[in-house]
Scaffold this active site. Structure first.
Site, PDB file in Angstrom:
ATOM      1  N   TYR A  26       1.803   5.409   6.735  1.00 40.36           N
ATOM      2  CA  TYR A  26       0.623   4.607   6.403  1.00 40.36           C
ATOM      3  C   TYR A  26       0.067   3.932   7.657  1.00 40.36           C
ATOM      4  O   TYR A  26      -1.144   3.944   7.901  1.00 40.36           O
ATOM      5  CB  TYR A  26       1.018   3.571   5.346  1.00 40.36           C
ATOM      6  CG  TYR A  26      -0.046   2.569   4.992  1.00 40.36           C
ATOM      7  CD1 TYR A  26      -1.184   2.946   4.298  1.00 40.36           C
ATOM      8  CD2 TYR A  26       0.085   1.224   5.358  1.00 40.36           C
ATOM      9  CE1 TYR A  26      -2.158   2.022   3.963  1.00 40.36           C
ATOM     10  CE2 TYR A  26      -0.882   0.295   5.031  1.00 40.36           C
ATOM     11  CZ  TYR A  26      -2.007   0.700   4.334  1.00 40.36           C
ATOM     12  OH  TYR A  26      -2.981  -0.216   4.019  1.00 40.36           O
ATOM     13  N   GLU A  48      -5.133  -4.452  -3.135  1.00 40.81           N
ATOM     14  CA  GLU A  48      -4.799  -5.736  -2.512  1.00 40.81           C
ATOM     15  C   GLU A  48      -4.705  -6.822  -3.569  1.00 40.81           C
ATOM     16  O   GLU A  48      -3.870  -7.731  -3.482  1.00 40.81           O
ATOM     17  CB  GLU A  48      -5.836  -6.112  -1.452  1.00 40.81           C
ATOM     18  CG  GLU A  48      -5.813  -5.246  -0.199  1.00 40.81           C
ATOM     19  CD  GLU A  48      -4.558  -5.432   0.644  1.00 40.81           C
ATOM     20  OE1 GLU A  48      -3.754  -6.348   0.378  1.00 40.81           O
ATOM     21  OE2 GLU A  48      -4.364  -4.623   1.574  1.00 40.81           O
ATOM     22  N   TRP A  56       3.524  -5.095  -0.112  1.00 38.99           N
ATOM     23  CA  TRP A  56       2.741  -3.866  -0.011  1.00 38.99           C
ATOM     24  C   TRP A  56       3.634  -2.641  -0.222  1.00 38.99           C
ATOM     25  O   TRP A  56       3.188  -1.603  -0.699  1.00 38.99           O
ATOM     26  CB  TRP A  56       2.027  -3.801   1.331  1.00 38.99           C
ATOM     27  CG  TRP A  56       1.221  -2.547   1.491  1.00 38.99           C
ATOM     28  CD1 TRP A  56       1.394  -1.556   2.406  1.00 38.99           C
ATOM     29  CD2 TRP A  56       0.095  -2.140   0.691  1.00 38.99           C
ATOM     30  NE1 TRP A  56       0.458  -0.564   2.212  1.00 38.99           N
ATOM     31  CE2 TRP A  56      -0.349  -0.892   1.177  1.00 38.99           C
ATOM     32  CE3 TRP A  56      -0.566  -2.713  -0.398  1.00 38.99           C
ATOM     33  CZ2 TRP A  56      -1.424  -0.197   0.618  1.00 38.99           C
ATOM     34  CZ3 TRP A  56      -1.641  -2.024  -0.959  1.00 38.99           C
ATOM     35  CH2 TRP A  56      -2.060  -0.793  -0.452  1.00 38.99           C
TER      36      TRP A  56
END
Length: 202
Positions: A26, A48, A56
């Protein structure tokens, strides 16, 4: 502690991506590279919001399932979800089963449609809030900025939910409105070159 680490390929990377192999991918291929695609922008600001209070890492692991149940974050389709759809999502163990966050994503899809009508595209609106690189804080030293506060306020005025300044700043980091890769990180220069060639949406 240094903001970078020496990875197993001998390259310096942002320390946060050392947590897992998924983070490294990522970090290397998505985080910080500028995005002008409305669907990707909508997806990210939704995710988010789902991350609020979580990590995350959790969201990234669940992202494929999020994409499946939210129709790849096509906001026109998501905006049409009804209470039956919400109830179905609340039973899906592959996503974050939080009613407020699910309903906010659906609500924000409707807000996205309105914003696209107003600004021409979601991208055109968001990129108005790109900070001046010359006045920015050092990478990864702040969790909000004047621009994220202003963007958060503008979205809230338009009815958006789960878009506080910290959430918005994380969105800006990920979508390339700022280059927050640490100095020395092997990806920072790649992001900077991509940003330099990036055509800002208007």
């Amino acid at each position: 502690m240094s903001p970078t680490f020496v990875d197993d390929d001998g390259q310096l990377r942002c320390r946060w991506c050392s947590i897992s192999p998924a983070f490294r991918h990522y970090h290397d291929t998505e985080w910080g590279f500028p995005v002008a695609d409305d669907v990707r922008l909508f997806e990210k600001i939704c995710l988010e919001g789902f991350q609020s209070g979580l990590s995350w890492r959790t969201i990234l692991a669940k992202r494929p399932r999020f994409r499946a149940v939210f129709h790849d974050f096509n906001f026109e389709q998501v905006a049409r979800f009804d209470q039956q759809g919400v109830a179905k999502l609340l039973q899906d163990e592959g996503i974050i089963r939080h009613r407020g966050k699910i309903e906010a994503a659906i609500h924000n899809a409707g807000c996205t449609r309105q914003l696209v009508q107003e600004a021409g595209s979601l991208a055109a609106f968001f990129w108005r809030y790109e900070p001046d690189a010359a006045t920015r804080a050092a990478p990864q030293t702040v969790s909000t900025s004047a621009e994220s506060i202003a963007l958060s306020k503008a979205l809230k005025q338009r009815g958006w939910k789960f878009v506080g300044p910290t959430t918005v700043y994380a969105f800006m980091q990920a979508m390339g409105l700022v280059n927050d890769h640490a100095h020395g990180c092997v990806i920072r220069a790649q992001v900077e070159a991509t940003r330099a060639a990036f055509r800002r949406p208007v």
